[in-house]
Design an enzyme around this catalytic site. Structure first.
Site, mmCIF file in Angstrom:
data_model
loop_
_atom_site.group_PDB
_atom_site.id
_atom_site.type_symbol
_atom_site.label_atom_id
_atom_site.label_comp_id
_atom_site.label_asym_id
_atom_site.label_seq_id
_atom_site.Cartn_x
_atom_site.Cartn_y
_atom_site.Cartn_z
ATOM 1 N N ASP A 164 2.989 -8.724 14.270
ATOM 2 C CA ASP A 164 4.049 -7.721 14.219
ATOM 3 C C ASP A 164 4.961 -7.899 15.428
ATOM 4 O OD1 ASP A 164 5.584 -5.319 14.394
ATOM 5 O OD2 ASP A 164 4.074 -4.250 13.219
ATOM 6 N N CYS A 202 22.106 -7.809 7.947
ATOM 7 C CA CYS A 202 22.998 -8.090 6.812
ATOM 8 C C CYS A 202 23.373 -6.751 6.172
ATOM 9 C CB CYS A 202 22.368 -9.047 5.812
ATOM 10 S SG CYS A 202 20.774 -8.518 5.158
ATOM 11 N N ASP A 240 16.898 -10.659 13.844
ATOM 12 C CA ASP A 240 17.586 -10.488 12.560
ATOM 13 C C ASP A 240 16.775 -9.448 11.791
ATOM 14 O OD1 ASP A 240 19.426 -11.021 10.476
ATOM 15 O OD2 ASP A 240 17.948 -12.304 9.505
ATOM 16 N N ALA A 263 11.377 -13.707 11.604
ATOM 17 C CA ALA A 263 11.718 -15.052 11.136
ATOM 18 C C ALA A 263 11.790 -15.218 9.623
ATOM 19 C CB ALA A 263 10.718 -16.066 11.708
ATOM 20 N N GLY A 264 10.923 -14.518 8.862
ATOM 21 C CA GLY A 264 10.869 -14.773 7.424
ATOM 22 C C GLY A 264 12.169 -14.447 6.711
ATOM 23 N N PRO A 265 12.551 -15.263 5.707
ATOM 24 C CA PRO A 265 11.840 -16.415 5.144
ATOM 25 C C PRO A 265 12.116 -17.755 5.837
ATOM 26 C CG PRO A 265 13.741 -15.935 3.793
ATOM 27 C CD PRO A 265 13.717 -14.877 4.866
ATOM 28 N N GLY A 266 12.915 -17.747 6.917
ATOM 29 C CA GLY A 266 12.999 -18.958 7.725
ATOM 30 C C GLY A 266 14.332 -19.666 7.787
ATOM 31 N N GLY A 267 15.363 -19.115 7.156
ATOM 32 C CA GLY A 267 16.652 -19.807 7.151
ATOM 33 C C GLY A 267 17.255 -19.947 8.538
ATOM 34 N N LYS A 268 17.369 -18.848 9.256
ATOM 35 C CA LYS A 268 17.944 -18.909 10.604
ATOM 36 C C LYS A 268 16.998 -19.639 11.556
ATOM 37 C CE LYS A 268 20.527 -14.586 10.000
ATOM 38 N NZ LYS A 268 19.941 -14.208 8.673
#
Length: 432
Positions: free
Chosen positions: A301, A370, A317, A253-258
């Site tokens: 984790d 990415c 992601d 999840a980090g940093p949380g955009g999606k």
């Protein structure tokens, strides 16, 4: 900023905004400072080759503070419209004020030699003779990255020049309008931006500090590449076998955009998102990004999360080399090595396997990076399909109305085709 990157491996995109605020630069001054700082960082390979030739010694033998100034000076000479006299004189004055006349004379001599040739002439003199190496040098990319891009383009490797050129340009800022809070049309009107082409929540901004925009400050919008938005949307559009019970998971999840985009969409339908992030400081960023959303953050984790299986939709992601987002992380191309790929692919396989195990029968996991590197994308997915008998969906149908996504079943976005980061997206469904 160049010193922070060189001396302590700082991230340019994190250092520069705070420096601009600290120095109270705005408008054209801030734009020019950004162009110099990011441009010099992106062009490092080309700049250092020219500096070494003009200095008659390897750049490793030049004092770091002098090298920073030389890079800024040569960048202005070769890649901006700044006059040669201004570029040389300001660089010499900067060194003289910090290091004295002797070192200023050295900088003056190097920059005057650099100014004797145009960019094209320097490329002709210093670039490797082979076509790939020549292109990589011309557009300031390490050869191994240019080769990885060519491999990923496959039969359309003839587009490599266009891709490297797009990767070497200053990207447009992309905003995401929070679903349920503000529409893209409203966000574009408020910010003076332009509605995006592909995501229904995207807005493009030509420049400025997005952190100063009222919708961003109020949490109604955020900075997010349109490609990342399409990844999150692909997860929500993937066809399940059986009903969606509203159990969604973001495993990286980090940093949380999606996570925030998923959380906003889940909130509209009364669904819930679990978000996994192993680092506490990044988990806190996820909490801030998803405040007031139906999102629970788990600091653990993702390979051994302890979560109860049965999720309808899972996003992986995965941590990656970031080769597809080099235009937004100007110094990254010179930090990454092929060894990074080998280390990360092990982690990527483990995360995707863990996600698959957490799916309910008929559920879907979307895997994204990415990076377009084949070892991080097609190879990871193919290995998982082989080991699990997962059904690979045609991901291109989950990103509708976007052309040229590749031969399938996975989808590949590109800066030169779509104006996004080079996001890879694949969707796997667990058979009933």
């Amino acid at each position: 900023m160049l010193r922070a990157v060189r001396e302590r491996d700082a991230y340019a995109n994190l250092v520069l905004p705070s420096l601009l605020r600290e120095q109270r630069l705005a408008g054209r001054d801030a734009a020019f400072a950004t162009e110099l700082a990011y441009g010099a960082s992106r062009s490092l390979g080309l700049l250092d080759a020219v500096i070494a030739d003009c200095a008659g010694r390897p750049v490793e033998e030049i004092d770091g503070p002098l090298l920073d100034v030389l890079r800024l000076g040569v960048y202005q000479l070769l890649r901006t419209r700044v006059g040669a006299h201004a570029a040389v004189d300001t660089s010499v004055d900067l060194v003289r004020s910090e290091s004295g006349t002797g070192k200023a004379g050295f900088v003056n001599a190097v920059l005057r030699r650099a100014a004797e040739r145009t960019t094209e002439e320097w490329v002709d003199k210093l670039a490797p003779r082979d076509p790939l190496g020549h292109l990589a040098f011309e557009y300031a990319h390490p050869v191994w990255i240019a080769q990885a891009f060519a491999d990923a383009l496959g039969a359309r490797a003839g587009e490599l020049r266009d891709l490297l050129a797009a990767d070497d340009e200053r990207p447009v800022v992309h905003l995401v309008a929070r679903p349920g809070e503000i529409t893209a049309e409203e966000l574009a009107l408020v910010t003076g931006g332009e509605e995006g082409r592909w995501s229904p929540y995207a807005v493009y901004l030509e420049g400025g500090d997005p952190g100063k925009l009222e919708p961003v400050r109020d949490g109604m919008a955020a900075v997010q590449d349109e490609g990342s938005q399409l990844v999150a949307l692909a997860l929500t559009r993937a066809p399940l076998l059986g009903p969606d019970t509203g159990r969604w998971l973001d495993l990286c999840a980090g940093p949380g955009g999606k996570t925030a985009l998923l959380g906003a969409l889940a909130g509209i339908d009364g669904y819930h998102v679990d978000a996994v992030e192993p680092a506490e400081h990044r988990a806190e960023l996820v909490r801030k990004a998803t405040r007031d959303m139906p999102v629970t953050v788990h600091v653990t984790d993702g390979r051994d999360s302890g979560l109860t299986p049965g999720y309808d939709r899972i996003l992986v992601d995965a941590p990656c080399t970031g080769l597809g987002a080099l235009r937004r992380r100007p110094e990254a191309r010179w930090r990454r090595t092929p060894a990074d790929v080998r280390d990360l692919t092990v982690l990527q396989r483990e995360l995707l396997t863990a996600a698959y195990d957490l799916l309910r029968p008929g559920g879907v996991v979307v895997y994204s990076t990415c990076s377009p590197h084949l070892s991080e994308t097609v190879a990871v997915v193919s290995d998982t399909v082989r080991r699990t008998a997962a059904e690979q969906l045609d991901t291109r149908t989950l990103i509708p109305d976007v052309p040229d996504l590749g031969d399938g079943p996975a989808a590949q976005l590109w800066p030169h085709r779509h104006g996004t980061d080079a996001m890879f997206v694949a969707a796997l469904r667990k058979p009933e």
